[in-house]
Design a protein around this motif. Structure first.
Motif, PDB file in Angstrom:
ATOM      1  N   GLY A 203     -16.806   0.126  30.011  1.00 21.07           N
ATOM      2  CA  GLY A 203     -15.717   0.783  29.293  1.00 21.07           C
ATOM      3  C   GLY A 203     -16.105   2.102  28.662  1.00 21.07           C
ATOM      4  N   ILE A 204     -17.333   2.536  28.891  1.00 18.94           N
ATOM      5  CA  ILE A 204     -17.776   3.796  28.277  1.00 18.94           C
ATOM      6  C   ILE A 204     -16.951   4.959  28.831  1.00 18.94           C
ATOM      7  CG2 ILE A 204     -19.600   4.360  29.963  1.00 18.94           C
ATOM      8  CD1 ILE A 204     -21.340   5.087  27.460  1.00 18.94           C
ATOM      9  N   GLN A 205     -16.510   5.839  27.943  1.00 22.09           N
ATOM     10  CA  GLN A 205     -15.680   6.973  28.350  1.00 22.09           C
ATOM     11  C   GLN A 205     -16.380   8.270  27.955  1.00 22.09           C
ATOM     12  OE1 GLN A 205     -11.467   6.701  27.322  1.00 22.09           O
ATOM     13  NE2 GLN A 205     -11.691   4.508  26.949  1.00 22.09           N
ATOM     14  N   LEU A 206     -16.740   9.024  28.985  1.00 20.62           N
ATOM     15  CA  LEU A 206     -17.357  10.327  28.749  1.00 20.62           C
ATOM     16  C   LEU A 206     -16.713  11.348  29.670  1.00 20.62           C
ATOM     17  CD1 LEU A 206     -21.189   9.584  28.483  1.00 20.62           C
ATOM     18  CD2 LEU A 206     -19.732  10.522  26.706  1.00 20.62           C
ATOM     19  N   PRO A 207     -16.481  12.570  29.195  1.00 23.71           N
ATOM     20  CA  PRO A 207     -15.899  13.592  30.081  1.00 23.71           C
ATOM     21  C   PRO A 207     -16.897  14.005  31.164  1.00 23.71           C
ATOM     22  CG  PRO A 207     -16.540  14.572  27.984  1.00 23.71           C
ATOM     23  CD  PRO A 207     -16.743  13.090  27.846  1.00 23.71           C
ATOM     24  N   GLY A 208     -16.361  14.432  32.310  1.00 21.07           N
ATOM     25  CA  GLY A 208     -17.218  14.861  33.415  1.00 21.07           C
ATOM     26  C   GLY A 208     -17.978  16.138  33.098  1.00 21.07           C
ATOM     27  N   LEU A 209     -17.403  16.997  32.253  1.00 23.01           N
ATOM     28  CA  LEU A 209     -18.040  18.272  31.885  1.00 23.01           C
ATOM     29  C   LEU A 209     -18.307  18.288  30.382  1.00 23.01           C
ATOM     30  CD1 LEU A 209     -15.792  20.718  33.952  1.00 23.01           C
ATOM     31  CD2 LEU A 209     -18.040  19.827  34.585  1.00 23.01           C
ATOM     32  N   SER A 210     -19.437  18.843  29.997  1.00 18.96           N
ATOM     33  CA  SER A 210     -19.822  18.898  28.587  1.00 18.96           C
ATOM     34  C   SER A 210     -18.801  19.713  27.788  1.00 18.96           C
ATOM     35  CB  SER A 210     -21.201  19.530  28.457  1.00 18.96           C
ATOM     36  OG  SER A 210     -21.472  19.840  27.108  1.00 18.96           O
TER      37      SER A 210
END
Length: 590
Positions: A104-111
């Motif tokens: 379920g971790i949510q991180l954007p593809g770009l910094s």
């Protein structure tokens, strides 16, 4: 809008209460907000493929739709990054969650923190359309990232300013024809299952130089073309794809490890940062995007990784770059399709694969090509797609291999028996083919001269003749053959061992330029021609096979790049003298 889970079957989740949701919408499932995608809708019931492990999930869990399809973020920061199948940056996840990826971790593809130095290419008052370049960002020393107007947007630039920006900060404002204002950012998003638009598609007419002699000289692939590498376990598919990724003369490489073994993907992640780009001496990672989706990762994400990779590749193609997508392997992607199809209780096709297997493979390979990019300036980009196929037991009659063969135009058939004999690349020259030879011939004739293609055809004829002669040799022995047939076997041996075989561990031989290939092939065929003339004059085959040139030809590929033209010229002169001496000796013996 939310619904409730009523059934969980591995990566397949069925939820009700989603009447307003759409096909292909991304949803968040359960208390851990697992990411999923709607596959089918039936009334208010939706079948969802979840891209993460579903253990612990049960009926009654909440499902929330995002109202948008699975999309990727496109902008500065893609190059050098390592993503999973749904564009989550693995290095950032490791910093956040350690070595195990938290569900379920949510991180954007770009910094969102890194700032990029933006230089405008347009000014206020300029009219722009979708695809126009409004500025540039030096992403790495190897790649100048072109910031483009999103494809579906056009109008007049109201303001634009140079400076350091994050991907979410506006660099300018555009007013469309209806008077609406739109912020222009360094980043745009695009749904992965939809091909990015282009103005025109052209037939591929330029070869992709891979540095592998059997590929470039015998079975070339064009820039913007499609190729498949089928072969059984241990025949060198992954190694072959690594070589293509390392040495192909493209601007950008997108490597998709789709269902690969974890240790092979680890090798890629360790090797690529250490490899030096032959173009500029920088690390190869400076123009590479890696997508790691190993065989122990959730099966549904394997299916998405192919689309994630090709969408990123299309984005760089739209900048006017030559891009190569290396997918390893489409067989494991097809296995993911088969598993999801079985859980959806769809009617199975051949060997349990879904009936739409061919069309899904076509959707991937058809996104390759040489295109005129959209926008007012004339830009051409190319996208070359190379996929590995892993048929069980090396059986090329199975559905994935057959469907791939109907789509791609280059087929590099790997042979386990060649691999076990340490012949690399283990491409079987009798089973492989390239349908680009006719369209590439004008390029070869112009850049290498008409003799190159003539030599290529002659070499293939000798190798095919060797195969039929070997059957006779097994029955009656080599000594019973005529001198000319014995020479054919000797020339074929030189072609196999001295030309087609390469040493991937020897720096001077893991890459071979067209000039070097042309000279090596020409020398071997000159030897064949001169020996046939010598035999006609009475020379003995044993004397011709023992001349010092034969041993030197075996070492020709280890000659350094800066000295090979002079060394090869000396070898050719010595060969003629040695063959003349063999003719004279034959005359004396007679």
């Amino acid at each position: 809008m939310s619904g409730k889970v009523v059934k969980v079957s591995g990566p397949l989740v069925v939820a009700t209460g989603l009447a307003d949701a759409n096909m292909a919408d991304v949803v968040r499932v359960g208390p851990q907000h697992l990411i999923g995608e709607i596959l089918t809708m039936n009334g208010d019931s939706a079948s969802i493929q979840v891209y993460e492990e579903t253990s612990g999930l049960g009926p009654g869990a909440e499902v929330v739709t995002t109202g948008a399809p699975l999309s990727v973020e496109l902008g500065p920061g893609l190059i050098e990054n390592i993503y999973d199948g749904i564009q989550r940056p693995l290095e950032e996840i490791m910093k956040l969650a350690g070595s195990n990826i938290t569900r379920g971790i949510q991180l954007p593809g770009l910094s969102r923190e890194k700032k990029w130095e933006f230089t405008p290419a347009v000014q206020a008052g300029d009219k722009v359309t979708g695809g126009d370049v409004i500025g540039t960002v030096p992403e790495t020393v190897s790649v100048l990232h072109k910031i483009m107007v999103p494809p579906r947007l056009s109008g007049t630039i109201l303001s634009i300013q140079a400076g350091a920006y994050t991907v979410t900060e506006p660099v300018g404002v555009l007013v469309d024809d209806n008077g609406e204002r739109h912020e222009l950012k360094l980043m745009q998003t695009w749904p992965v299952r939809v091909g990015r638009p282009y103005s025109h598609k052209y037939p591929p007419k330029t070869p992709l130089l891979s540095g592998q002699r059997i590929v470039d000289a015998m079975f070339p692939v064009a820039k913007g073309g499609t190729a498949a590498i089928p072969g059984p376990f241990g025949s060198g598919k992954t190694v072959m794809q690594h070589q293509l990724a390392k040495w192909s003369d493209v601007d950008i490489v997108v490597y998709i490890g789709c269902g690969e073994r974890g240790n092979e993907m680890t090798d890629v992640l360790r090797e690529f940062p250490e490899l030096v780009d032959p173009r500029n001496g920088e690390p190869l990672m400076k123009r590479t995007v890696l997508i790691a989706n190993t065989s122990d990762m959730p099966v549904a994400a394997r299916e998405a990784s192919i689309y994630t990779g090709i969408t990123i590749a299309e984005y760089f193609r739209d900048m006017g770059y030559d891009v190569a997508v290396i997918a390893d392997s489409t067989s494991r992607w097809a296995e993911a399709l088969r598993e999801m199809s079985g859980r959806l209780e769809e009617m199975p096709g051949e060997e349990g694969y879904p009936a739409y297997l061919s069309s899904r493979l076509s959707q991937f390979y058809e996104r390759a090509g040489v295109v005129e990019c959209i926008g007012s300036d004339e830009r051409r980009g190319s996208l070359t797609a190379v996929g590995a196929v892993s048929p069980p037991g090396g059986d090329l009659s199975e559905p994935v291999s057959q469907a791939t063969m109907r789509i791609v135009k280059v087929f590099w058939a790997l042979d386990a028996s060649l691999a076990y004999r340490r012949h690399f690349p283990a491409i079987n020259w009798l089973n492989s083919y390239s349908l680009y030879l006719d369209s590439l011939k004008p390029w070869y004739d112009e850049n290498l001269g008409p003799q190159f293609m003539a030599d290529r055809d002659k070499a293939m004829a000798i190798l095919q003749e060797e195969a039929s002669l070997n059957e006779i040799v097994q029955l009656v022995g080599k000594d019973s053959l005529s001198p000319n047939d014995q020479l054919t076997l000797e020339t074929a041996k030189m072609l196999r061992e001295d030309f087609l075989q390469q040493n991937g561990f020897m720096e001077v031989d893991w890459y071979s330029s067209y000039e070097r290939q042309d000279k090596m092939l020409g020398m071997i065929l000159d030897y064949d021609k001169l020996c046939r003339e010598a035999i006609a004059k009475g020379a003995r085959t044993a004397d011709l096979f023992e001349i010092p040139f034969r041993e030197k030809m075996g070492r020709a590929k280890s000659v350094p790049d800066d000295t090979f033209p002079a060394v090869y010229a000396d070898m050719a002169r010595e060969m003629e003298q040695e063959i003349d001496a063999a003719v004279a000796k034959g005359g004396e013996d007679a």
